[in-house]
Motif scaffolding. Structure first.
Motif, PDB file in Angstrom:
ATOM      1  N   MET A  84      59.550  47.225  34.210  1.00 41.22           N
ATOM      2  CA  MET A  84      58.296  47.932  34.447  1.00 41.22           C
ATOM      3  C   MET A  84      57.157  47.241  33.729  1.00 41.22           C
ATOM      4  N   PRO A  85      55.941  47.310  34.278  1.00 37.14           N
ATOM      5  CA  PRO A  85      54.778  46.852  33.518  1.00 37.14           C
ATOM      6  C   PRO A  85      54.678  47.628  32.206  1.00 37.14           C
ATOM      7  N   GLU A  86      54.405  46.937  31.132  1.00 33.37           N
ATOM      8  CA  GLU A  86      54.354  47.571  29.811  1.00 33.37           C
ATOM      9  C   GLU A  86      53.341  48.707  29.781  1.00 33.37           C
ATOM     10  N   ASP A  87      52.219  48.541  30.489  1.00 34.51           N
ATOM     11  CA  ASP A  87      51.200  49.584  30.517  1.00 34.51           C
ATOM     12  C   ASP A  87      51.738  50.885  31.112  1.00 34.51           C
ATOM     13  N   LEU A  88      52.562  50.771  32.145  1.00 35.57           N
ATOM     14  CA  LEU A  88      53.099  51.964  32.796  1.00 35.57           C
ATOM     15  C   LEU A  88      54.149  52.667  31.934  1.00 35.57           C
ATOM     16  N   ALA A 103      54.153  52.642  28.531  1.00 38.06           N
ATOM     17  CA  ALA A 103      53.655  52.879  27.173  1.00 38.06           C
ATOM     18  C   ALA A 103      53.770  54.338  26.734  1.00 38.06           C
ATOM     19  N   GLN A 104      53.304  55.265  27.562  1.00 39.31           N
ATOM     20  CA  GLN A 104      53.309  56.674  27.145  1.00 39.31           C
ATOM     21  C   GLN A 104      54.735  57.199  26.987  1.00 39.31           C
ATOM     22  N   ALA A 105      55.612  56.888  27.938  1.00 38.32           N
ATOM     23  CA  ALA A 105      57.002  57.347  27.850  1.00 38.32           C
ATOM     24  C   ALA A 105      57.708  56.731  26.647  1.00 38.32           C
ATOM     25  N   LEU A 106      57.353  55.502  26.292  1.00 40.65           N
ATOM     26  CA  LEU A 106      57.923  54.866  25.098  1.00 40.65           C
ATOM     27  C   LEU A 106      57.461  55.580  23.843  1.00 40.65           C
ATOM     28  N   SER A 107      56.175  55.895  23.772  1.00 45.83           N
ATOM     29  CA  SER A 107      55.637  56.562  22.583  1.00 45.83           C
ATOM     30  C   SER A 107      56.218  57.967  22.424  1.00 45.83           C
ATOM     31  N   GLU A 108      56.543  58.597  23.559  1.00 45.96           N
ATOM     32  CA  GLU A 108      57.136  59.937  23.519  1.00 45.96           C
ATOM     33  C   GLU A 108      58.654  59.882  23.370  1.00 45.96           C
ATOM     34  N   LYS A 109      59.198  58.664  23.279  1.00 47.49           N
ATOM     35  CA  LYS A 109      60.640  58.432  23.102  1.00 47.49           C
ATOM     36  C   LYS A 109      61.472  58.986  24.254  1.00 47.49           C
TER      37      LYS A 109
END
Length: 298
Positions: free
Chosen positions: A243-247, A249-255
């Motif tokens: 996936m593009p890192e931008d897409l 980002a939010q799910a990564l930060s929310e774990k």
């Protein structure tokens, strides 16, 4: 002298930016086309206008003399076009854009929000679909411009300008968190369920080429028609996905998902602006193009 205004306009941009490539970008043209225009102008005027070097170009004494006359004329014409456009086109005007989901989420939505804030009277029409569909809409005149990621196949007279790079990463749901500990190779990745877009998309072609460059086939366990479905599939632990890192980002930060290091480096993709330079555009479309070009990165 029979030199056309287009030649002088090209001369103006090359002299202003001291760079053929930058001039081509601002003219929404190609470097070979800019070079031919300058060569034709030099031939018609009977003198050399630029000295070329590795660092760009500089004006000859004859070029400097010509620039003193051409620059004020071009700038007055450009200002006149801008003022006319503002008075006629940007109040109640419209712009039609075709874009893929990746282009929308990684660049265009933010730019369109800013454009709408500055020009609230302009109606923005957005078409969404695959790269192939967006380029088809552009060719058939249904949109003014297309904003799509590489890879893309484009023919003349259409021009392409890179607006920004897109970095992709490998992600998975919490079920695959153990893979965060050390980089995984593409060969090892084949052992895990992999989700991606169908063969009809340029995204599939991009990753197919990536795997092929390392001597491996690309076989998705889960094939999706829409990039918006990738994240839910990953969040629900159904498979790994690029996936593009931008897409992500939010799910990564929310774990809700994890980033999985890969041994092989994923090449960058680029979001590009595609248009037909020979087709006249309204003031609103030209203004949006200028904004996108001014904000381009890399």
């Amino acid at each position: 002298m029979s030199a056309s205004f287009d030649y002088y306009r090209t001369f103006y941009y090359v002299a202003k930016y001291k760079n053929f490539t930058r001039a081509a970008t601002m003219l929404l043209s190609s470097q070979p086309s800019v070079t031919r225009s300058i060569q034709n102008l030099e031939s018609e005027l009977g003198c050399r206008l630029f000295i070329r070097s590795r660092h760009g170009v500089t004006l000859t004494p004859e070029g400097e003399m010509l620039y003193r006359y051409v620059a004020p004329a071009c700038e007055r014409i450009l200002r006149g076009e801008e003022e006319l456009g503002l008075s006629l086109g940007l109040h109640g005007g419209a712009v039609s854009v075709g874009a893929t989901e990746t282009a929308l989420h990684c660049l265009l939505l933010d730019r369109l929000a800013l454009f709408q804030k500055e020009h609230p009277d302009v109606k923005i029409r957005i078409s969404n679909g695959t790269t192939a569909h967006m380029l088809s809409d552009l060719k058939e005149g249904r949109t003014d411009v297309a904003v799509v990621p590489t890879p893309l196949q484009i023919e003349k007279p259409y021009s392409t300008v890179r607006l920004r790079p897109v970095r992709s990463i490998l992600v998975g749901g919490p079920r695959f968190s153990a893979l965060m500990d050390k980089p995984i190779s593409l060969q090892e990745l084949i052992q895990y369920p992999l989700a991606g877009l169908t063969e009809a998309t340029m995204s599939h072609q991009f990753y197919e080429n990536f795997f092929a460059a390392h001597g491996l086939p690309l076989n998705y366990d889960i094939e999706l028609a829409s990039a918006d479905l990738l994240l839910p599939v990953v969040v629900h632990n159904l498979g790994l996905a690029f996936m593009p890192e931008d897409l992500a980002a939010q799910a990564l930060s929310e774990k809700r998902i994890v980033s999985i290091p890969l041994t092989e480096e994923i090449p960058n993709r680029y979001i590009c602006l595609v248009r037909d330079p020979s087709r006249p555009l309204g003031a609103a479309a030209r203004c949006l193009i200028d904004m996108l070009l001014a904000d381009r990165i890399g």
